[in-house]
Design a protein around this motif. Structure first.
Motif, PDB file in Angstrom:
ATOM      1  N   MET A  71      93.653  -6.362 -57.623  1.00  0.00           N
ATOM      2  CA  MET A  71      92.435  -6.714 -56.616  1.00  0.00           C
ATOM      3  C   MET A  71      92.507  -5.817 -55.592  1.00  0.00           C
ATOM      4  SD  MET A  71      91.545 -10.979 -56.498  1.00  0.00           S
ATOM      5  CE  MET A  71      91.876 -11.669 -58.174  1.00  0.00           C
ATOM      6  N   ASP A  72      90.664  -5.202 -55.759  1.00  0.00           N
ATOM      7  CA  ASP A  72      90.394  -4.370 -54.484  1.00  0.00           C
ATOM      8  C   ASP A  72      90.745  -4.844 -53.113  1.00  0.00           C
ATOM      9  OD1 ASP A  72      89.414  -2.630 -53.600  1.00  0.00           O
ATOM     10  OD2 ASP A  72      87.726  -1.508 -54.589  1.00  0.00           O
ATOM     11  N   PHE A  73      89.930  -4.388 -52.077  1.00  0.00           N
ATOM     12  CA  PHE A  73      89.913  -5.241 -50.665  1.00  0.00           C
ATOM     13  C   PHE A  73      89.452  -6.506 -51.047  1.00  0.00           C
ATOM     14  CE2 PHE A  73      87.655  -6.149 -46.950  1.00  0.00           C
ATOM     15  CZ  PHE A  73      88.563  -4.817 -45.821  1.00  0.00           C
ATOM     16  N   PRO A  74      90.257  -7.190 -50.143  1.00  0.00           N
ATOM     17  CA  PRO A  74      91.227  -7.110 -49.518  1.00  0.00           C
ATOM     18  C   PRO A  74      92.742  -7.483 -49.760  1.00  0.00           C
ATOM     19  CG  PRO A  74      91.109  -9.596 -49.649  1.00  0.00           C
ATOM     20  CD  PRO A  74      89.834  -9.030 -49.862  1.00  0.00           C
ATOM     21  N   VAL A  75      92.646  -7.089 -50.945  1.00  0.00           N
ATOM     22  CA  VAL A  75      94.535  -7.465 -51.416  1.00  0.00           C
ATOM     23  C   VAL A  75      94.767  -6.334 -51.187  1.00  0.00           C
ATOM     24  CG1 VAL A  75      95.869  -7.930 -53.044  1.00  0.00           C
ATOM     25  CG2 VAL A  75      93.345  -9.248 -53.190  1.00  0.00           C
ATOM     26  N   SER A  76      94.372  -5.019 -51.779  1.00  0.00           N
ATOM     27  CA  SER A  76      95.270  -3.970 -51.908  1.00  0.00           C
ATOM     28  C   SER A  76      94.952  -2.788 -50.294  1.00  0.00           C
ATOM     29  CB  SER A  76      93.643  -2.489 -52.533  1.00  0.00           C
ATOM     30  OG  SER A  76      92.484  -2.949 -51.616  1.00  0.00           O
ATOM     31  N   THR A  77      94.986  -3.829 -49.032  1.00  0.00           N
ATOM     32  CA  THR A  77      94.877  -3.610 -48.007  1.00  0.00           C
ATOM     33  C   THR A  77      96.085  -3.923 -47.670  1.00  0.00           C
ATOM     34  OG1 THR A  77      93.023  -4.534 -47.323  1.00  0.00           O
ATOM     35  CG2 THR A  77      92.980  -1.930 -47.409  1.00  0.00           C
ATOM     36  N   MET A  78      95.950  -5.289 -48.148  1.00  0.00           N
ATOM     37  CA  MET A  78      96.912  -6.330 -47.012  1.00  0.00           C
ATOM     38  C   MET A  78      98.162  -5.826 -48.620  1.00  0.00           C
ATOM     39  SD  MET A  78      95.488 -10.210 -47.131  1.00  0.00           S
ATOM     40  CE  MET A  78      94.670 -10.483 -49.081  1.00  0.00           C
ATOM     41  N   LEU A  79      98.669  -5.256 -49.342  1.00  0.00           N
ATOM     42  CA  LEU A  79     100.000  -5.063 -50.124  1.00  0.00           C
ATOM     43  C   LEU A  79     100.456  -4.795 -49.042  1.00  0.00           C
ATOM     44  CD1 LEU A  79      99.622  -4.459 -53.418  1.00  0.00           C
ATOM     45  CD2 LEU A  79     100.398  -6.459 -52.468  1.00  0.00           C
ATOM     46  N   PRO A  80     100.545  -3.135 -48.162  1.00  0.00           N
ATOM     47  CA  PRO A  80     101.526  -2.217 -47.618  1.00  0.00           C
ATOM     48  C   PRO A  80     102.133  -3.001 -46.324  1.00  0.00           C
ATOM     49  CG  PRO A  80      99.969  -1.230 -48.613  1.00  0.00           C
ATOM     50  CD  PRO A  80      99.252  -2.641 -48.657  1.00  0.00           C
ATOM     51  N   ILE A  81     100.684  -4.199 -46.006  1.00  0.00           N
ATOM     52  CA  ILE A  81     101.636  -4.363 -44.735  1.00  0.00           C
ATOM     53  C   ILE A  81     103.192  -5.570 -45.199  1.00  0.00           C
ATOM     54  CG2 ILE A  81     100.854  -6.585 -42.940  1.00  0.00           C
ATOM     55  CD1 ILE A  81      98.124  -4.456 -43.213  1.00  0.00           C
ATOM     56  N   LEU A  82     101.936  -6.401 -45.997  1.00  0.00           N
ATOM     57  CA  LEU A  82     103.780  -7.691 -46.891  1.00  0.00           C
ATOM     58  C   LEU A  82     104.785  -6.506 -47.553  1.00  0.00           C
ATOM     59  CD1 LEU A  82     101.423 -10.232 -48.749  1.00  0.00           C
ATOM     60  CD2 LEU A  82     102.878 -10.854 -46.180  1.00  0.00           C
ATOM     61  N   CYS A  83     104.697  -5.326 -47.697  1.00  0.00           N
ATOM     62  CA  CYS A  83     105.305  -4.998 -48.129  1.00  0.00           C
ATOM     63  C   CYS A  83     106.378  -4.621 -47.885  1.00  0.00           C
ATOM     64  CB  CYS A  83     105.091  -4.162 -49.691  1.00  0.00           C
ATOM     65  SG  CYS A  83     104.119  -4.652 -51.323  1.00  0.00           S
ATOM     66  N   SER A  92     102.718   3.884 -48.513  1.00  0.00           N
ATOM     67  CA  SER A  92     102.529   3.932 -47.285  1.00  0.00           C
ATOM     68  C   SER A  92     100.815   3.273 -46.871  1.00  0.00           C
ATOM     69  CB  SER A  92     102.279   4.963 -46.340  1.00  0.00           C
ATOM     70  OG  SER A  92     101.719   5.900 -45.973  1.00  0.00           O
ATOM     71  N   LEU A  93     100.462   2.492 -46.208  1.00  0.00           N
ATOM     72  CA  LEU A  93      99.806   2.125 -45.392  1.00  0.00           C
ATOM     73  C   LEU A  93      98.809   3.438 -45.131  1.00  0.00           C
ATOM     74  CD1 LEU A  93      97.653  -0.241 -44.364  1.00  0.00           C
ATOM     75  CD2 LEU A  93      97.987  -0.604 -42.313  1.00  0.00           C
ATOM     76  N   TYR A 273     100.116   9.643 -51.356  1.00  0.00           N
ATOM     77  CA  TYR A 273     100.412   8.109 -52.150  1.00  0.00           C
ATOM     78  C   TYR A 273     101.460   8.074 -53.368  1.00  0.00           C
ATOM     79  CZ  TYR A 273      97.891   4.050 -54.610  1.00  0.00           C
ATOM     80  OH  TYR A 273      97.812   2.982 -54.833  1.00  0.00           O
ATOM     81  N   ASP A 274     101.879   6.943 -52.988  1.00  0.00           N
ATOM     82  CA  ASP A 274     103.418   6.973 -53.762  1.00  0.00           C
ATOM     83  C   ASP A 274     103.632   6.053 -54.027  1.00  0.00           C
ATOM     84  OD1 ASP A 274     105.936   7.664 -55.220  1.00  0.00           O
ATOM     85  OD2 ASP A 274     107.125   8.815 -52.930  1.00  0.00           O
ATOM     86  N   ASN A 275     104.853   5.641 -55.641  1.00  0.00           N
ATOM     87  CA  ASN A 275     105.176   3.972 -56.045  1.00  0.00           C
ATOM     88  C   ASN A 275     103.892   3.356 -56.481  1.00  0.00           C
ATOM     89  OD1 ASN A 275     107.962   5.433 -56.424  1.00  0.00           O
ATOM     90  ND2 ASN A 275     108.275   5.061 -54.234  1.00  0.00           N
ATOM     91  N   SER A 276     103.051   3.564 -56.522  1.00  0.00           N
ATOM     92  CA  SER A 276     102.109   2.143 -57.218  1.00  0.00           C
ATOM     93  C   SER A 276     100.613   3.042 -57.647  1.00  0.00           C
ATOM     94  CB  SER A 276     101.353   2.511 -55.812  1.00  0.00           C
ATOM     95  OG  SER A 276     101.812   1.337 -54.495  1.00  0.00           O
TER      96      SER A 276
END
Length: 432
Positions: A71-83, A92-93, A273-276
């Motif tokens: 999903m787009d925002f907010p999921v996309s922006t939470m992923l780098p933080i959790l990962c 990277s964020l 951008y990498d590995n995504s």
């Protein structure tokens, strides 16, 4: 031992597709954060959702092999933080924000493909002199305005005159706060240049009008290698800005698709951008033979999942999962049951209305059965106001999504019209 893959906002529709991926017999999929919190609302408590996800992950008795989303925002922006907290793969964020922060993204794009982006400027919607400042930046009517961070064309407007701008500003001032607070929280987690940080989630963009035949390049980056793997056409309703359907594969000339692939590689490499997974929306101005980059999305498009499955044999969720596990994506090509696939958006062009009747599950099933391979997902239900629907553009409401496959485009359109005859919505309190 099966690998444990945590999916933010996992719902039944996407779980079904995930279970059919290559290697899925070796995976265990776990939902992370209720999908209603990230999709069926426009109020996003990102700190609360991150805390909830972290608590669940730390309590999990097993390996955490991947954390992914579609999903787009907010999921996309939470992923780098959790990962980052749990040591699993993603970009990277900062590189993600170079795509999602619309002003920062344009600045970065201008550094490498200046001839393929429109004129642009950022502005504060609460500045009473905003229209004058936009003019001073070199933009004249017509132009588009949209928030610095938005999704699904939400709060995007075409501006043809001062009255259009006044209407857009009224809407933006009323609603931009729902984007500003959660996006600013994400910005605070990243290292951002000061000139970009000044343009926070409360700002908007004004951009020169670009157009032509629109499409989306789906791609990914694996260990620094940028790989475009499919082009999907985006067809709009005549004379309006709302999407009618997405169709795969694209009917654009091969040389145009190749050029878009080159631009994609140049931009995504420059961003770091990498590995995504990602997708980039382009226009091809056929008259001038010019390609314009519209925007970059830091995810696959879930609207395209069924299209890839119908045509290539596997949903492009394969890309998301493989990358999350640190593997090169294993996407097939043209191994599906259909030559073309599409998602249609059944829309009404009201300012608002109340749904007094929606198709029953039995009616939906019967309508889908009229054309083999059809799947229908209603978006509106009886008793709701259309304005309650999340992630809508500023000109219409998508009240049902219809996925279909066929041997050619004309057959797709015939099938869509056939299906529509067998289910209907009714409305009252209609605001034109």
């Amino acid at each position: 031992m099966k690998k444990n893959i945590f999916v933010i906002g996992l719902n039944a529709f996407n779980l079904d597709k995930l279970k059919r991926l290559r290697g899925a017999e070796n995976y265990e999929f776990h939902g992370l954060i209720d999908p209603a919190k990230v999709y069926d609302t426009e109020i996003f408590d990102i700190p609360g959702m991150l805390a909830e996800a972290e608590e669940k992950l730390r309590a999990f008795d097993g390996s955490i092999d991947a954390i992914v989303g579609y999903m787009d925002f907010p999921v996309s922006t939470m992923l780098p933080i959790l990962c980052g907290k749990f040591g699993v793969r993603t970009t990277s964020l900062e590189s993600l924000l170079k795509c999602e922060h619309k002003f920062w993204s344009r600045v970065v794009q201008r550094e490498v493909i200046p001839d393929h982006i429109p004129g642009f400027t950022a502005f504060d919607p609460f500045d009473d002199e905003a229209l004058s400042r936009i003019g001073e930046a070199g933009l004249s009517f017509p132009f588009f305005v949209k928030p610095i961070k938005s999704s699904g064309s939400r709060l995007g407007f075409r501006i043809d005159n001062p009255e259009d701008f006044d209407h857009a500003i009224e809407r933006l001032r009323a609603d931009i706060g729902t984007i500003q607070e959660p996006f600013n929280f994400v910005l605070d987690q990243a290292e951002i240049p000061e000139e970009i940080r000044k343009v926070d989630g409360g700002f908007c963009m004004a951009e020169q009008v670009i157009g032509g035949r629109q499409c989306t390049v789906e791609g990914y980056v694996y260990n620094g290698e940028v790989v475009p793997y499919g082009v999907v056409d985006s067809i709009r309703y005549p004379q309006v800005l709302s999407f009618f359907y997405y169709m795969y594969p694209s009917r654009l000339p091969p040389n145009v698709q190749d050029k878009m692939g080159e631009l994609t590689k140049k931009v995504m490499s420059h961003v770091g951008y990498d590995n995504s997974a990602f997708n980039i929306e382009f226009f091809w101005d056929e008259v001038q033979d010019r390609i314009w980059l519209l925007e970059i999305n830091t995810r696959i498009s879930q609207s395209h999942c069924d299209l890839f499955e119908k045509v290539d044999g596997i949903s492009n969720q394969q890309v998301t999962v493989d990358l999350g596990l640190g593997q090169r994506p294993d996407m097939p090509s043209r191994e599906g049951d259909y030559k073309v696939g599409a998602e249609f958006f059944y829309r009404v062009f009201f300012a608002d209305a109340t749904v007094t009747r929606a198709p029953t599950p039995e009616e939906i099933e019967a309508a889908a059965a009229k054309v083999p391979g059809t799947f229908i997902r209603p978006q509106a239900h009886e008793g709701m106001r259309l304005s309650e629907l999340p992630e809508q553009d500023s000109y219409s409401y998508a009240i049902a999504c219809i996925w279909m496959g066929a041997s050619k485009q004309s057959t797709l359109l015939w099938g869509y019209e056939r299906v529509l005859k067998y289910f209907n919505f009714e409305f009252t309190d209609i605001e034109e």
